[in-house]
Design an enzyme around this catalytic site. Structure first.
Site, short mmCIF file in Angstrom:
data_model
loop_
_atom_site.label_atom_id
_atom_site.label_comp_id
_atom_site.label_asym_id
_atom_site.label_seq_id
_atom_site.Cartn_x
_atom_site.Cartn_y
_atom_site.Cartn_z
N GLU A 79 0.85 -1.19 0.00
CA GLU A 79 0.00 0.00 0.00
C GLU A 79 0.89 1.24 0.00
O GLU A 79 0.45 2.33 0.33
CB GLU A 79 -0.98 -0.01 1.18
CG GLU A 79 -0.33 -0.17 2.54
CD GLU A 79 -1.35 -0.23 3.66
OE1 GLU A 79 -2.11 0.74 3.81
OE2 GLU A 79 -1.36 -1.23 4.40
N CYS A 111 -3.34 -3.79 4.57
CA CYS A 111 -2.43 -4.81 5.13
C CYS A 111 -2.82 -6.23 4.74
O CYS A 111 -2.21 -7.20 5.21
CB CYS A 111 -2.37 -4.66 6.64
SG CYS A 111 -1.82 -3.02 7.12
N HIS A 233 -2.08 -10.26 12.41
CA HIS A 233 -1.55 -9.04 11.79
C HIS A 233 -1.22 -8.09 12.94
O HIS A 233 -2.06 -7.83 13.80
CB HIS A 233 -2.62 -8.44 10.86
CG HIS A 233 -2.32 -7.02 10.49
ND1 HIS A 233 -1.12 -6.65 9.95
CD2 HIS A 233 -3.06 -5.88 10.60
CE1 HIS A 233 -1.12 -5.34 9.75
NE2 HIS A 233 -2.29 -4.85 10.13
N1 COA Z 1 1.29 2.79 30.78
C1 COA Z 1 0.80 1.69 30.15
N2 COA Z 1 -0.22 1.75 29.22
C2 COA Z 1 -0.69 2.99 28.92
C3 COA Z 1 -0.20 4.16 29.54
C4 COA Z 1 0.84 4.03 30.51
N3 COA Z 1 1.38 5.09 31.12
N4 COA Z 1 -0.89 5.21 29.02
C5 COA Z 1 -1.79 4.71 28.12
N5 COA Z 1 -1.67 3.36 28.06
C6 COA Z 1 -2.39 2.41 27.21
C7 COA Z 1 -3.87 2.75 27.08
O1 COA Z 1 -4.61 2.27 28.20
C8 COA Z 1 -4.20 2.00 25.79
O2 COA Z 1 -4.33 0.63 26.05
P1 COA Z 1 -5.64 -0.18 25.52
O3 COA Z 1 -5.67 0.07 24.03
O4 COA Z 1 -5.35 -1.59 25.89
O5 COA Z 1 -6.79 0.44 26.19
C9 COA Z 1 -2.93 2.17 24.95
O6 COA Z 1 -1.90 2.55 25.87
C10 COA Z 1 -3.03 3.22 23.88
O7 COA Z 1 -3.51 4.39 24.47
P2 COA Z 1 -4.55 5.34 23.71
O8 COA Z 1 -4.88 6.46 24.60
O9 COA Z 1 -5.66 4.51 23.18
O10 COA Z 1 -3.58 5.81 22.52
P3 COA Z 1 -3.85 6.78 21.34
O11 COA Z 1 -5.10 7.55 21.47
O12 COA Z 1 -2.58 7.54 21.20
O13 COA Z 1 -4.05 5.80 20.07
C11 COA Z 1 -3.74 4.08 18.47
C12 COA Z 1 -3.44 4.54 19.88
C13 COA Z 1 -3.22 2.65 18.29
C14 COA Z 1 -5.25 4.06 18.24
C15 COA Z 1 -3.02 5.05 17.48
O14 COA Z 1 -1.65 4.92 17.62
C16 COA Z 1 -3.41 4.81 16.04
O15 COA Z 1 -4.41 5.31 15.55
N6 COA Z 1 -2.59 4.03 15.29
C17 COA Z 1 -2.92 3.61 13.96
C18 COA Z 1 -3.49 2.24 14.07
C19 COA Z 1 -4.25 1.82 12.86
O16 COA Z 1 -5.27 2.35 12.52
N7 COA Z 1 -3.75 0.79 12.19
C20 COA Z 1 -4.40 0.21 11.07
C21 COA Z 1 -5.33 -0.84 11.48
S1 COA Z 1 -4.71 -2.45 11.48
#
Ligand code: COA
Length: 385
Positions: A79, A111, A233
């Site tokens: 992609e 993916c 994945h």
């Molecule tokens: N210690 C440990 N864990 C922590 C933490 C800390 N101090 N602070 C936050 N976390 C955890 C959260 O609880 C969460 O865990 P959970 O998902 O099990 O609930 C995780 O870290 C991520 O935190 P979150 O606030 O959800 O992160 P974010 O808003 O920055 O977004 C993604 C994370 C993954 C959604 C973001 O990176 C993203 O959009 N990535 C692209 C992913 C995607 O779309 N891929 C294609 C699909 S396959």
């Protein structure tokens, strides 16, 4: 007739950033990135690297004069395409010195692309048993500086030679799949970075896994006990853990604990390089085969997911002497001999690109294959002498 993976190769760029340093630079808790997301390092491609050069690097490791002459199909799943018209697979013809009597093209579905290629390769070999198919997953995962997706970037490729003499993994032609028009992730043609509704994407990924697992069990009359491991994945390594949690309480506690333990082997390399998009599942497979205590005859269940969205759950059986056919030392030295760069160096590389009329100084190239210049808007590639 057995059909499956005869050889597997892997490539990731020579530079990486440390995820704790990224967290600090973005004002985030390091544990959020290392535990909450589940990453340690992130590969950073050089400006002369793209889906073509990385595909050439991983494929070159598994090809020789003897197997090249039997190849009848070349598919690049990506992609991160370099051209809206010409397939990445065609650039590989020269770089890898492939015979012309092949069908060579590119598949795109986020993916899921490499899995589509793998299933197509299976069908090709089943009707052409003396022929082999080269399937390469190659991607640069880019969300942009200081975006929520930044921590889930990465780059690399996995190449697989599919034939009727599988030495690594036998594909069993048992598969459950589904497709639905979903707006969880997209990259318009004008943009080098992806747009994602990350949490929505997680939700669809998990829903697809649950749906397909129910369907797979019913159709093939199996339970979790039939599988040594479930491989997922992994756009970031926490993702597979989230899907696996849907099994908790539905299978025995003992089996659940065992599957969780096996999953850890499959994410070792993913933690080190980040997101390979369509190659992520297959890097997970390689990581699992090298690092776990899996034995010949063990059954694996693989979950492929491409946003947009397509999901597929399929099974495979580990071959006798599989480890002899994997270049374990190459994989380890590739990962261990990389150079850590600072967050500001990464930000600077991120904003650079080779423009029309510019060429690349070969002395800076660390790999074998590189984008040498762009001339009249055509990308020209070279092999380092
Ligand atoms: N210690 C440990 N864990 C922590 C933490 C800390 N101090 N602070 C936050 N976390 C955890 C959260 O609880 C969460 O865990 P959970 O998902 O099990 O609930 C995780 O870290 C991520 O935190 P979150 O606030 O959800 O992160 P974010 O808003 O920055 O977004 C993604 C994370 C993954 C959604 C973001 O990176 C993203 O959009 N990535 C692209 C992913 C995607 O779309 N891929 C294609 C699909 S396959």
């Amino acid at each position: 007739m057995d059909i499956g993976i005869e050889r597997i190769g892997f490539y990731t760029p020579n530079s990486y950033i440390d995820i704790v340093e990224l967290a600090k630079a973005r004002g985030q808790e390091p544990d959020k990135f290392t535990i909450g997301i589940g990453q340690d390092k992130q590969a950073v491609p050089a400006i002369y690297e793209d889906a073509v050069t990385m595909a050439a690097e991983s494929a070159d490791q598994i090809l020789d004069d003897s197997n090249k002459k039997d190849i009848g199909l070349v598919i690049v799943g990506t992609e991160s395409s370099v051209d809206e018209s010409k397939a990445s697979a065609l650039f590989l013809m020269d770089l890898l010195d492939l015979p012309e009597n092949v069908r060579a093209f590119e598949i795109k579905e986020a993916c899921y692309g490499a899995t589509a290629g793998l299933q197509m390769a299976y069908n090709f070999v089943s009707t052409n048993p003396g022929k082999k198919a080269l399937v390469v997953a190659s991607d640069i995962a880019r969300y942009g500086i200081n975006t929520p997706g930044e921590v889930t970037q990465g780059a690399g490729s996995v190449a697989m030679l599919i034939s009727s003499t599988p030495q690594i993994l036998k594909l069993e032609n048992k598969s459950a799949y589904m497709s639905r028009n979903v707006g969880d992730f997209w990259r318009p043609t004008f943009s080098k970075t992806a747009f994602a509704r990350g949490k929505f994407s997680n939700q669809i990924y998990i829903e697809f896994f649950e749906t397909l697992w129910k369907r797979y069990q019913k159709e093939f009359d199996v339970t979790a006990d039939d599988f040594k491991a479930m491989l997922y994945h992994i756009p970031y390594t926490k993702m597979g853990t989230k899907a696996m949690r849907t099994l908790e309480g539905k299978i025995s506690d003992e089996k659940y604990a065992q599957l969780q333990a096996e999953y850890k082997y499959s994410i070792q390399y993913g933690r080190e390089v980040g997101n390979l998009y369509t190659g992520s599942l297959y890097l997970g497979l390689l990581s699992y085969l090298i690092n776990s205590a899996v034995t010949p005859g063990d059954e694996l269940l693989l979950f492929s997911y491409g946003s947009g969205a397509v999901g597929e759950l399929y099974s495979a059986k580990v071959c006798e002497n599989f480890k002899q056919y994997i270049h374990v030392k190459n994989v380890q030295s590739l990962l261990n001999n990389r150079k850590k760069i600072s967050i500001s160096e990464y930000e600077s590389i991120f904003s650079q690109s080779v423009r029309d009329g510019e060429s690349v100084d070969p002395s800076v190239v660390t790999g074998e294959f590189y984008l040498s210049e762009i001339k009249e808007n055509e990308r020209l590639y070279k092999t380092k002498q």
